[in-house]
Scaffold this motif. Structure first.
Motif, PDB file in Angstrom:
ATOM      1  N   LYS A   1     -59.756 103.242  96.494  1.00  0.00           N
ATOM      2  CA  LYS A   1     -60.349 103.966  95.352  1.00  0.00           C
ATOM      3  C   LYS A   1     -60.575 103.025  94.175  1.00  0.00           C
ATOM      4  N   ASP A   2     -59.603 102.148  93.911  1.00  0.00           N
ATOM      5  CA  ASP A   2     -59.747 101.190  92.805  1.00  0.00           C
ATOM      6  C   ASP A   2     -60.900 100.224  93.048  1.00  0.00           C
ATOM      7  N   LEU A   3     -61.055  99.807  94.289  1.00  0.00           N
ATOM      8  CA  LEU A   3     -62.158  98.899  94.614  1.00  0.00           C
ATOM      9  C   LEU A   3     -63.511  99.580  94.382  1.00  0.00           C
ATOM     10  N   MET A   4     -63.638 100.820  94.812  1.00  0.00           N
ATOM     11  CA  MET A   4     -64.901 101.543  94.626  1.00  0.00           C
ATOM     12  C   MET A   4     -65.248 101.693  93.136  1.00  0.00           C
ATOM     13  N   LYS A   5     -64.244 101.914  92.310  1.00  0.00           N
ATOM     14  CA  LYS A   5     -64.485 102.081  90.869  1.00  0.00           C
ATOM     15  C   LYS A   5     -65.086 100.824  90.250  1.00  0.00           C
ATOM     16  N   LYS A   6     -64.746  99.674  90.807  1.00  0.00           N
ATOM     17  CA  LYS A   6     -65.245  98.406  90.266  1.00  0.00           C
ATOM     18  C   LYS A   6     -66.758  98.246  90.452  1.00  0.00           C
ATOM     19  N   LEU A   7     -67.355  99.053  91.318  1.00  0.00           N
ATOM     20  CA  LEU A   7     -68.801  98.972  91.546  1.00  0.00           C
ATOM     21  C   LEU A   7     -69.601  99.681  90.459  1.00  0.00           C
ATOM     22  N   GLU A   8     -68.967 100.558  89.713  1.00  0.00           N
ATOM     23  CA  GLU A   8     -69.697 101.386  88.752  1.00  0.00           C
ATOM     24  C   GLU A   8     -70.368 100.560  87.661  1.00  0.00           C
TER      25      GLU A   8
END
Length: 334
Positions: free
Chosen positions: A127-134
């Motif tokens: 989840k933390d990794l996905m947030k970094k794409l925003e």
């Protein structure tokens, strides 16, 4: 009377036109670089089916497999510009984009099993990794599995020393570059769509891939040897253009989320079987020798490649690598 009739006709036409416009489906162009009969290709087909059914036709998903729309190096830029709405790039693609943490997935022998992998992708780390794409204008929807990689070449590969001097195709990834250099090989960055021809013409000597990619792209026809090293992992992140996603009607987003969850379960369920079937098909083709490492040889590969994890701490993040390894320890791996 004629004027009233004309006005009535214009208003009626406008209403009909407006209704037709309102009913025009939301188009999602979904581009990817592999064949339809790979785990990713099949999962994309499943998502299309479920998304269109769940939204009762309000959404139309257009699939563009096999780099028919964009190649590896082009697709992320196309997504950010809004030329396509959805992609499922390999996780190695996000390092060059500036989100280096995703390269943790490229580290050799970081995932001793699928259980450890799913603990990472489905837990707080994922989840933390996905947030970094925003911050890049991207919304991450799901992780899709494609399995562990094998090595292929025109030379036998039983020990790491057998890789010395070979030109091996990799994705654009500093981690994969370091991995090949640890094997004393010469890494060559090439788009996935160019690999078959490069192998056929001898531009590169070999490559790494899950068996499903190797087989569906017919690489086994131009590679004499495959060694089941399972040294690294290849997976995908299903992503969308953030502005497009945020602009969807709320109910449509919910429906698409549910379709994606179901597609993800399907993708992850079929990945291993697809790879097993593909490896068996490679064997049956008679064109490629498939070699299974002995326990002693596996230990030698691990000994040679594990130091890459330490070497990449400064790039990926020491804590992130440690946290992934902790998930392995929690599940009984050392």
């Amino acid at each position: 009377m004629k004027l009233k009739s004309l006005l009535f006709s214009l208003v009626a036409a406008s209403v009909v036109s407006g209704a037709a416009f309102a009913q025009a489906p939301i188009v999602i162009k979904f581009s990817h670089v592999v064949a339809n009969d790979t785990p990713k290709g099949k999962a994309a087909e499943r998502f299309k089916e479920l998304a269109e059914k769940a939204t009762k036709g309000r959404v139309k998903v257009e699939l563009y497999p096999n780099s028919t729309l964009y190649k590896d190096k082009e697709e992320l830029e196309a997504l950010q510009l809004g030329a396509v709405q959805m992609l499922a790039p390999s996780l190695a693609k996000f390092g060059p984009l500036g989100v280096k943490e995703f390269e943790v997935f490229d580290l050799p022998y970081i995932f001793p099993s699928k259980d450890v992998l799913y603990a990472v992708t489905e837990g707080p780390i994922g989840k933390d990794l996905m947030k970094k794409l925003e911050s890049k204008g991207i919304t991450g929807l799901a992780f899709w599995d494609n399995g562990f990689k094998v090595m292929s070449s025109n030379k036998p590969m039983h020990l790491p020393a057998d890789m010395k001097g070979q030109k091996l195709r990799i994705q654009s990834s500093k981690v994969l570059d370091a991995q090949m250099r640890a094997l004393s090989a010469n890494p060559q960055v090439l788009a996935f769509s160019e690999v078959y021809q490069a192998l056929q013409t001898g531009v590169v000597d070999g490559t790494e891939n899950p068996p499903s990619n190797l087989y569906t792209q017919k690489m086994h026809e131009v590679q004499k040897h495959v060694t089941v090293t399972n040294h690294g992992y290849l997976g995908y992140a299903v992503i969308v253009n953030k502005k497009f996603w945020d602009g969807l009607p709320a109910d449509v987003r919910v429906q698409l989320d549910e379709a994606m969850k179901s597609s993800t379960k399907y993708a992850n369920a079929i990945a291993q079987q697809e790879n097993d079937n593909s490896l068996e098909a490679v064997k049956k083709s008679g064109k490629t020798t498939v070699y299974a490492l002995t326990d002693k040889e596996k230990a030698e590969w691990r000994k040679t490649l594990l130091p890459v994890q330490k070497d990449m701490e400064g790039r990926i993040g020491k804590d992130l690598i440690a946290n992934v390894n902790k998930e392995a320890v929690k599940l009984g791996y050392k």
